[in-house]
Design an enzyme around this catalytic site. Sequence first.
Site, PDB file in Angstrom:
ATOM      1  N   HIS A 306       0.859  -1.189   0.000  1.00 50.80           N
ATOM      2  CA  HIS A 306       0.000   0.000   0.000  1.00 50.80           C
ATOM      3  C   HIS A 306       0.885   1.225   0.000  1.00 50.80           C
ATOM      4  CE1 HIS A 306      -3.166   2.803   1.069  1.00 50.80           C
ATOM      5  NE2 HIS A 306      -3.997   1.878   0.668  1.00 50.80           N
ATOM      6  N   ASP A 363      -8.068  -5.297   0.018  1.00 51.32           N
ATOM      7  CA  ASP A 363      -8.564  -6.086  -1.110  1.00 51.32           C
ATOM      8  C   ASP A 363      -8.209  -7.558  -1.008  1.00 51.32           C
ATOM      9  OD1 ASP A 363      -9.754  -4.002  -2.557  1.00 51.32           O
ATOM     10  OD2 ASP A 363      -7.763  -3.276  -3.079  1.00 51.32           O
TER      11      ASP A 363
HETATM   12  N1  ACO Z   1       4.196  -7.693  -4.949  1.00 53.65           N
HETATM   13  C1  ACO Z   1       5.542  -7.697  -5.153  1.00 53.65           C
HETATM   14  N2  ACO Z   1       6.330  -6.615  -5.000  1.00 53.65           N
HETATM   15  C2  ACO Z   1       5.746  -5.468  -4.648  1.00 53.65           C
HETATM   16  C3  ACO Z   1       4.352  -5.375  -4.428  1.00 53.65           C
HETATM   17  C4  ACO Z   1       3.573  -6.537  -4.592  1.00 53.65           C
HETATM   18  N3  ACO Z   1       2.260  -6.512  -4.391  1.00 53.65           N
HETATM   19  N4  ACO Z   1       4.046  -4.114  -4.085  1.00 53.65           N
HETATM   20  C5  ACO Z   1       5.189  -3.431  -4.081  1.00 53.65           C
HETATM   21  N5  ACO Z   1       6.215  -4.245  -4.420  1.00 53.65           N
HETATM   22  C6  ACO Z   1       7.638  -3.898  -4.457  1.00 53.65           C
HETATM   23  C7  ACO Z   1       7.987  -3.080  -5.687  1.00 53.65           C
HETATM   24  O1  ACO Z   1       8.385  -3.912  -6.772  1.00 53.65           O
HETATM   25  C8  ACO Z   1       9.100  -2.205  -5.183  1.00 53.65           C
HETATM   26  O2  ACO Z   1      10.249  -3.006  -5.099  1.00 53.65           O
HETATM   27  P1  ACO Z   1      11.712  -2.328  -5.331  1.00 53.65           P
HETATM   28  O3  ACO Z   1      11.890  -1.342  -4.216  1.00 53.65           O
HETATM   29  O4  ACO Z   1      12.655  -3.477  -5.288  1.00 53.65           O
HETATM   30  O5  ACO Z   1      11.657  -1.681  -6.696  1.00 53.65           O
HETATM   31  C9  ACO Z   1       8.676  -1.897  -3.738  1.00 53.65           C
HETATM   32  O6  ACO Z   1       7.873  -3.026  -3.352  1.00 53.65           O
HETATM   33  C10 ACO Z   1       7.880  -0.618  -3.576  1.00 53.65           C
HETATM   34  O7  ACO Z   1       6.760  -0.689  -4.463  1.00 53.65           O
HETATM   35  P2  ACO Z   1       6.114   0.558  -5.216  1.00 53.65           P
HETATM   36  O8  ACO Z   1       5.471   0.091  -6.467  1.00 53.65           O
HETATM   37  O9  ACO Z   1       7.139   1.660  -5.320  1.00 53.65           O
HETATM   38  O10 ACO Z   1       5.042   1.001  -4.160  1.00 53.65           O
HETATM   39  P3  ACO Z   1       3.867   2.007  -4.433  1.00 53.65           P
HETATM   40  O11 ACO Z   1       3.622   2.703  -3.147  1.00 53.65           O
HETATM   41  O12 ACO Z   1       4.154   2.842  -5.639  1.00 53.65           O
HETATM   42  O13 ACO Z   1       2.665   1.052  -4.823  1.00 53.65           O
HETATM   43  C11 ACO Z   1       0.829  -0.407  -4.687  1.00 53.65           C
HETATM   44  C12 ACO Z   1       1.685   0.665  -3.958  1.00 53.65           C
HETATM   45  C13 ACO Z   1       0.361   0.112  -6.056  1.00 53.65           C
HETATM   46  C14 ACO Z   1      -0.403  -0.702  -3.840  1.00 53.65           C
HETATM   47  C15 ACO Z   1       1.722  -1.676  -4.858  1.00 53.65           C
HETATM   48  O14 ACO Z   1       2.110  -2.175  -3.599  1.00 53.65           O
HETATM   49  C16 ACO Z   1       1.007  -2.760  -5.670  1.00 53.65           C
HETATM   50  O15 ACO Z   1       1.085  -2.772  -6.904  1.00 53.65           O
HETATM   51  N6  ACO Z   1       0.281  -3.704  -4.960  1.00 53.65           N
HETATM   52  C17 ACO Z   1      -0.505  -4.705  -5.668  1.00 53.65           C
HETATM   53  C18 ACO Z   1      -1.797  -4.087  -6.140  1.00 53.65           C
HETATM   54  C19 ACO Z   1      -2.770  -3.838  -5.003  1.00 53.65           C
HETATM   55  O16 ACO Z   1      -2.984  -4.685  -4.139  1.00 53.65           O
HETATM   56  N7  ACO Z   1      -3.412  -2.659  -5.023  1.00 53.65           N
HETATM   57  C20 ACO Z   1      -4.434  -2.272  -4.028  1.00 53.65           C
HETATM   58  C21 ACO Z   1      -3.999  -1.127  -3.201  1.00 53.65           C
HETATM   59  S1  ACO Z   1      -5.163  -0.845  -1.900  1.00 53.65           S
HETATM   60  C22 ACO Z   1      -6.429  -0.005  -2.599  1.00 53.65           C
HETATM   61  O17 ACO Z   1      -6.348   0.599  -3.640  1.00 53.65           O
HETATM   62  C23 ACO Z   1      -7.666  -0.059  -1.864  1.00 53.65           C
END
Ligand code: ACO
Length: 431
Positions: A306, A363
Amino acid sequence: MSEKATLSLDGKEYELPVIVGTENEKAVDISKLRAETGYITYDDGYGNTGSCISSITYIDGENGILRYRGIDIAEIAEKSDFIETAYLIIYGRFPTREERQEFNHLIVEHELLHESMRNQFQGFPFHAHPMAVLSAMINSMSCFHPQLLEIDDESKFIQATARLLSKVRTIAAFSYKHSVGQPLIYPTSNRSYTENFLHMMFSAPNTDYEPDPDVVRAMDLMFILHADHEQNCSTSTVRMVGSSKANLFTSVAAGVSALWGRLHGGANQAVLEMLMGIHERGESIPQVLAKAKDKNSDFRLMGFGHRVYKNFDPRARIIKDACDKVLYKLGKKDPLLGIAKDLAEAALEDEYFVERKLYPNVDFYSGIIMRAIGIPINMFTVMFAIGRMPGWIANWKETQDNPKGRIYRPRQIYNGPAKRSYEQAKTPFLD
Ligand code: ACO
């Protein structure tokens, strides 16, 4: 004396005011930065940018705190229902007994759609995604309520609010009925908000759906948990559109579109599809985690991580318990829940996820509850939209009520071609 930040640029020093929120969260106020220095700030994805001052919802992502109008989400989830929560979020306080009655009355009064609006459903193909239908139909409310396009007094705002909260349910259920080729089921005024929605979804002309009270409560809880979440993608979109003084209906329709994406509200659908895929392919938990960690794969563990919560998502805790209860009550043993639990357990102990502070979000479990209730997968994000309606409305209102409110208009850093002539740009393409 109030705190100031000092910025040193091109050999000059600038003092920037510091704003402190109710819970001591701090921001450097850069609203005069460009005028005074010629510089702008750059914050891709807005992770460090406060776009507004708001009194609706407080989140402390480090400590897993979420409060609506100062009240902890766990307390609201335990003691309130969706309509009372919606009232609290939108109007900033709980309704009196009379106000609640009047609000309920308005919601019942506006639960039907104009016949011309109902006829519009026939124009959509059966396979249309219900989020596309929802966004289009909410936007079309602007055509049917021209007297509410300018909201210049409180009573008009209440009228518009009640219509939106009430009709979003009807539109959602009608879009489902249309997609499965069944007759539309009209709401009935003797049912509660959420029960009525389930009735419109699952009753048919030849059978009356009798929802289990625990199922109604779980659905209501889902709506409460999604009711607001400060400046997320869809809410910021609603504020952005509303800042141009666009009307409430069209601003909220834009929020529905923003919510649709799989990195936002679309994640609940993506979680279930991911779990079904794992189940069908018989993948092991270590295989799935390895794929999620592999930087050469674009697979992510959906429902994990998140932007704001870096400890735990308090909504995920509440919903996990509700999920267990509903499955027990309905006597359903869902293999996907087993996979979800094993995945969560393994990920929470895995260095990659621990280091990056990736925890299950709301979710992760909500899809399993909805599947148990019988909500089809492509309706999951629609459920989220029904729940998020109070937050969108309250945030839109805040933009309208802000006496210093300006149109939202971020800047950019341009990195395209430097100035060139038409001929210079065309030369490489000439034979
Ligand atoms: N699975 C694997 N790796 C992940 C995940 C995941 N679900 N989420 C983040 N990471 C990793 C990224 O690859 C990144 O790794 P790095 O530092 O080695 O490059 C690090 O964790 C940080 O991730 P970001 O994408 O920079 O985090 P951001 O804050 O931009 O994204 C998000 C948050 C979009 C929710 C992300 O965690 C994601 O894509 N999760 C899966 C989708 C999801 O569940 N979305 C629902 C959000 S809740 C809502 O909207 C109600």
